[in-house]
Design an enzyme around this catalytic site. Structure first.
Site, PDB file in Angstrom:
ATOM      1  N   SER A  98      73.865  40.014  55.603  1.00 41.52           N
ATOM      2  CA  SER A  98      72.883  39.992  54.757  1.00 41.52           C
ATOM      3  C   SER A  98      72.514  39.031  54.633  1.00 41.52           C
ATOM      4  O   SER A  98      71.733  38.413  55.059  1.00 41.52           O
ATOM      5  CB  SER A  98      73.076  41.186  53.732  1.00 41.52           C
ATOM      6  OG  SER A  98      72.561  40.874  53.011  1.00 41.52           O
ATOM      7  N   ASP A 222      70.286  51.868  56.215  1.00 40.07           N
ATOM      8  CA  ASP A 222      69.567  50.404  54.809  1.00 40.07           C
ATOM      9  C   ASP A 222      68.594  50.541  53.539  1.00 40.07           C
ATOM     10  O   ASP A 222      67.622  50.892  54.980  1.00 40.07           O
ATOM     11  CB  ASP A 222      70.215  49.048  55.601  1.00 40.07           C
ATOM     12  CG  ASP A 222      71.061  48.369  54.576  1.00 40.07           C
ATOM     13  OD1 ASP A 222      70.499  47.872  53.872  1.00 40.07           O
ATOM     14  OD2 ASP A 222      71.456  47.223  55.805  1.00 40.07           O
ATOM     15  N   HIS A 250      74.054  49.827  54.508  1.00 44.11           N
ATOM     16  CA  HIS A 250      74.480  48.053  54.401  1.00 44.11           C
ATOM     17  C   HIS A 250      75.651  47.395  54.179  1.00 44.11           C
ATOM     18  O   HIS A 250      75.767  46.786  55.032  1.00 44.11           O
ATOM     19  CB  HIS A 250      73.417  47.552  52.779  1.00 44.11           C
ATOM     20  CG  HIS A 250      73.215  46.062  52.442  1.00 44.11           C
ATOM     21  ND1 HIS A 250      72.674  45.384  53.814  1.00 44.11           N
ATOM     22  CD2 HIS A 250      73.748  45.274  52.186  1.00 44.11           C
ATOM     23  CE1 HIS A 250      72.428  44.362  53.971  1.00 44.11           C
ATOM     24  NE2 HIS A 250      73.075  43.929  52.565  1.00 44.11           N
TER      25      HIS A 250
END
Length: 269
Positions: A98, A222, A250
């Site tokens: 991320s 995601d 995610h």
């Protein structure tokens, strides 16, 4: 081995160097708003294969110092350089989830991939987390502003709500609580500052400066870093391989941890 690396006069970065005598070292940069412990299920798999795993907590998170400044991607990338130099690392796999993936990309461009032979991106927040006139694939600006406002008003509730959309597969209540606690360990100001960086930071030009083999793992479900971001990374990074994670959101490092670990181990060996 656990220690702190001083990267600025008033900033020390926490480092957990697991299996320092191992081979094929990999350095993990965690995502927002967690810390290096989020990779527990990768450490367990990679250590069994004799891999040296190095986890760091970004400034403001986990056990690292928490200054009120320095949450732009340039400074965070410079912190990574400080750790790599302090440990004398060469030929490593640099990896990030991320926001950590975005910082890894900035590191590769800003520091010309110093010490890095391979790059692994997990649901990376790049080339832009939010939608822009030339990039309509990210979150809406209002989505990030809502996160910032919620962090100011009730940070624990914001973190809990964020955790609710992190994983595609159902997780247990104790696991949710564990991940929630990782977010609470961060400072409130660093949590908010990183969210502001999502608005200002762009990595379109950085992608083309990456010159090492790159693995891109990204969950197709995601809800945070939408899957089209992975397609843009794959298009922008030469010698990159995109592996769609069909049953992941995610939190792909846990949603499909066996598939994730197999792909990662095969890449870094």
């Amino acid at each position: 081995m656990e220690y702190w690396v001083r990267v600025a006069p008033d900033v020390r970065i926490y480092v957990n160097d697991i299996n320092p005598g191992g081979r094929n070292p990999i350095l993990f940069i965690h995502g927002w708003p967690a810390n290096h412990r989020m990779f527990e299920y990768q450490y367990n798999a990679l250590l069994g294969a004799g891999i040296r795993c190095i986890g760091i907590d970004m400034r403001g998170y986990g056990l690292s110092d928490k200054p009120v400044w320095g949450y732009d991607y340039n400074t965070l990338a410079d912190d990574v350089r400080g750790v790599i130099d302090a440990l004398g690392l060469r030929g490593i796999t640099l990896s990030g989830h991320s926001t950590g993936g975005a910082v890894a990309i900035r590191y590769m461009a800003r520091h010309q991939g110093h010490g890095v032979s391979k790059l692994a991106l997990f649901a990376a927040a790049a080339p832009s987390l939010i939608q822009r006139p030339n990039f309509p694939y990210g979150l809406k600006l209002s989505d990030v502003e809502e996160i910032i406002n919620a962090a100011h008003a009730d940070r624990p509730q914001m973190l809990w709500d964020f955790g609710e959309k992190l994983f595609y597969k159902k997780v247990t209540a104790p696991f949710s609580e564990w991940f929630f606690q990782l977010g609470l360990q961060a400072a409130s100001w660093s949590t908010i500052a990183i969210a502001h960086s999502w608005i200002s930071e762009q990595l379109f030009q950085d992608l083309g400066q990456i010159r090492v083999p790159t693995l891109i793992l990204h969950g197709i479900h995601d809800q945070v870093c939408l899957y089209p971001l992975a397609l843009a990374q794959n298009q922008g990074i030469a010698h990159s391989k995109l592996v769609p994670m069909e049953e992941s959101g995610h939190g792909l490092f846990y949603d499909q941890r066996e598939d994730f670990n197999r792909e990662l181990l095969g890449f870094i060996r």
